[in-house]
Design an enzyme around this catalytic site. Structure first.
Site, PDB file in Angstrom:
ATOM      1  N   LYS A 195       3.821  29.273 -34.474  1.00  0.00           N
ATOM      2  CA  LYS A 195       3.398  28.305 -33.450  1.00  0.00           C
ATOM      3  C   LYS A 195       2.157  28.838 -32.733  1.00  0.00           C
ATOM      4  CE  LYS A 195       5.462  25.803 -29.498  1.00  0.00           C
ATOM      5  NZ  LYS A 195       6.674  25.646 -28.671  1.00  0.00           N
ATOM      6  N   SER A 227       8.304  20.926 -28.151  1.00  0.00           N
ATOM      7  CA  SER A 227       6.893  21.123 -28.408  1.00  0.00           C
ATOM      8  C   SER A 227       6.596  21.795 -29.754  1.00  0.00           C
ATOM      9  CB  SER A 227       6.280  21.964 -27.286  1.00  0.00           C
ATOM     10  OG  SER A 227       6.873  23.249 -27.264  1.00  0.00           O
ATOM     11  N   SER A 259      12.397  23.131 -26.971  1.00  0.00           N
ATOM     12  CA  SER A 259      11.264  22.992 -27.900  1.00  0.00           C
ATOM     13  C   SER A 259      11.468  23.530 -29.309  1.00  0.00           C
ATOM     14  CB  SER A 259      10.027  23.643 -27.310  1.00  0.00           C
ATOM     15  OG  SER A 259       9.388  22.729 -26.483  1.00  0.00           O
TER      16      SER A 259
HETATM   17  N1  GLN Z   1      10.233  19.204 -23.533  1.00  0.00           N
HETATM   18  C1  GLN Z   1      10.434  20.192 -22.519  1.00  0.00           C
HETATM   19  C2  GLN Z   1       9.224  20.237 -21.618  1.00  0.00           C
HETATM   20  O1  GLN Z   1       8.341  19.453 -21.821  1.00  0.00           O
HETATM   21  C3  GLN Z   1      10.708  21.516 -23.138  1.00  0.00           C
HETATM   22  C4  GLN Z   1       9.517  22.136 -23.688  1.00  0.00           C
HETATM   23  C5  GLN Z   1       9.766  23.495 -24.234  1.00  0.00           C
HETATM   24  O2  GLN Z   1      10.886  23.877 -24.512  1.00  0.00           O
HETATM   25  N2  GLN Z   1       8.697  24.231 -24.358  1.00  0.00           N
HETATM   26  O3  GLN Z   1       9.145  21.026 -20.731  1.00  0.00           O
END
Ligand code: GLN
Length: 485
Positions: free
Chosen positions: A75, A150, A174
């Site tokens: 990532k 994400s 994410s």
């Molecule tokens: N979707 C969640 C957020 O927008 C989690 C994102 C993540 O785990 N990085 O914060």
């Protein structure tokens, strides 16, 4: 033989050992698959950059090790020395990582090949991979839909066989939510199970790195390599790392009690309700006892708490991106304040700005007690709920997400709706406990993968792998989805 890119890491290792193919051939197959799929019109766009294998890595990669010759996609928020790392944000464009994240060192030491940078929501803010400055990633199961986020690029690459396995990061879901949307396996380890050194921080008290894979076996294998104490990260825990593969030896779940919390049983979507009904049957067949009386009364505040705590930490972590030290700088500034304003104004996307403003507000002196402090108190209550529940059960089950993958553009106009897609994943991060998502069922009608989530006691990843593996072998979904051939 199926294409090598369609193999799992464990299958490739076996083929290497039998000398039926070489790591180089696997690598060629993966890059060939990326090139072919780049041109096939579906525009999956899992990678920001897929040409990243440097000779330096190659040398180490083909030596012996648990992941010898296995390409792993990374990532774009994990530092690989000498490679650009941008968190899919304009503000970090052209920033080259000066060192390897500890997880990268560990992968290299195990012989893995660091391969490609996967797309993500900007700074990991999002649930759909649509806020990347490079444009969205699409779901290989249905390109009209998002891959989740994400770590959407990581999950999409694994599902599309353009990666054998990938690393993601999970702050509020994410890893697990994109794993669910793409029909792959993803684990968020216990907070402190591994090192965050070299992971560009979103919310330091919630972030963890974990693998996204085609099946449970690969996941257990890769976490065995990643986990462990790191003197460079004071929040990593000095707790011995078991060989997680051992958890897969026996698929009998008798004697195991799995909680299905009362609060989760309410308000399920029809798809999620069906998923859970089916899951209970499979688990009972494997010998587990399902306890439907455990309660997590404070989890209903999890989304609210998270959207105070996470943006607060993010606003503090992102303060360093000011045009002076990292990446992008707006050239026309006339003084320091102007430089900050112009660089940050241009460099950050809308969701990043929203988080910074929200976080700065909840940390400001007049509001700290009312928002941040209060949220931290409720966070403790959420953690206490889990501690109490784990006195009764070995693990907890729930859906990973309310539904299968939603359509591209469907939730971009309403941030609150987007935030709600993490309703089932966030509490594990707030409580610091491990949670895994595996393919659990398919949605009615659209036939989309639906993730099933297991949450465990701190450092009980082994238990999660055991349950997940038993479920996977019984359901056969990893095969019917085409992850394992
Ligand atoms: N979707 C969640 C957020 O927008 C989690 C994102 C993540 O785990 N990085 O914060």
């Amino acid at each position: 033989m199926a294409n090598l890119c369609e193999k799992t890491a464990s299958q490739l290792l076996e083929l290497y050992q039998k000398k039926e193919c070489s790591p180089k051939e696997a690598l060629v197959s993966v890059s060939g698959s990326i090139k072919a799929k780049d041109k096939d019109g579906r525009k999956i766009h899992a990678y920001i950059d897929s040409e990243n294998v440097t000779p330096k890595f190659r040398e180490k990669a083909f030596s012996s090790g648990r992941l010898s010759g296995i390409p792993v996609a990374i990532k774009d928020n994990i530092c690989v020395e000498g490679q650009e790392v941008t968190c899919a944000s304009k503000i970090l464009k052209n920033f080259v990582a000066p060192y390897n994240a500890t997880v990268i060192e560990k992968l290299l030491d195990a012989g893995a090949v660091i391969f490609g940078r996967t797309n993500m929501d900007e700074f990991a803010f999002g649930s759909s991979c649509e806020t990347s400055c490079y444009g969205p990633t699409r779901n290989p199961r249905d390109p009209e839909r998002v891959p989740g986020g994400s770590s959407g690029g990581s999950a999409a690459s694994v599902a599309d066989h353009t990666a054998i396995a990938a690393l993601g990061s999970d702050t509020g879901g994410s890893i697990r939510q994109p794993a669910s949307f793409c029909g792959t396996v993803g684990i968020k380890p216990t907070y402190g199970r591994g090192s965050r050194y070299g992971l560009i921080a979103f919310a330091s008290s919630l972030d963890q790195i974990g693998p996204i894979t085609k099946d449970v076996r690969d996941n257990a294998l890769i976490l065995s390599v990643l986990a462990g104490y790191d003197p460079k990260d004071s929040t990593s825990a000095n707790v011995p790392v078991p060989d997680y593969l051992r958890a897969l030896e026996n698929q009998n779940l008798s004697g195991m009690k799995i909680g299905y919390p009362v609060e989760i049983q309410k308000d399920l979507t029809p798809d999620a309700a069906k998923l859970m009904q089916g899951a209970m049957k499979v688990l009972e067949k494997k010998g587990a006892v399902i306890d439907r009386s455990v309660t997590l009364p404070h989890t209903r505040y999890a989304v609210n708490v998270y959207y105070i705590v996470a943006p607060s930490e993010a606003s503090s972590n992102l303060a360093r991106f000011d045009g002076v030290r990292f990446g992008f700088r707006e050239g026309s500034a006339t003084n320091l304040l102007d430089l900050y304003e112009k660089t940050r104004g241009e460099g950050f996307g809308a969701e990043a700005k929203r988080r910074i403003i929200l976080g700065t507000y909840s940390l400001s002196s007049g509001y700290y007690d009312a928002y941040y402090l209060r949220a931290m108190k409720v966070r403790t209550l959420i953690k206490n709920d889990f501690d109490k529940a784990f006195k009764e059960v070995d693990a907890i089950m729930m859906p990973t997400a309310p539904s299968g993958a939603f359509k591209v553009g469907e939730k971009t106009k309403d941030p609150l709706e987007m935030y709600l897609s993490d309703i089932y994943t966030i509490s594990a991060n707030l409580a610091g406990i491990p949670a895994i998502s595996i393919p659990g069922a398919r949605s009615a009608g659209e036939n989309l993968p639906l993730g099933l989530q297991f949450l465990g006691k701190p450092f009980a990843e082994e238990t999660l792998y055991k349950i997940a593996h038993a479920y996977e072998q019984e359901s056969g979904l990893h095969k019917t989805l085409g992850n394992v051939r």
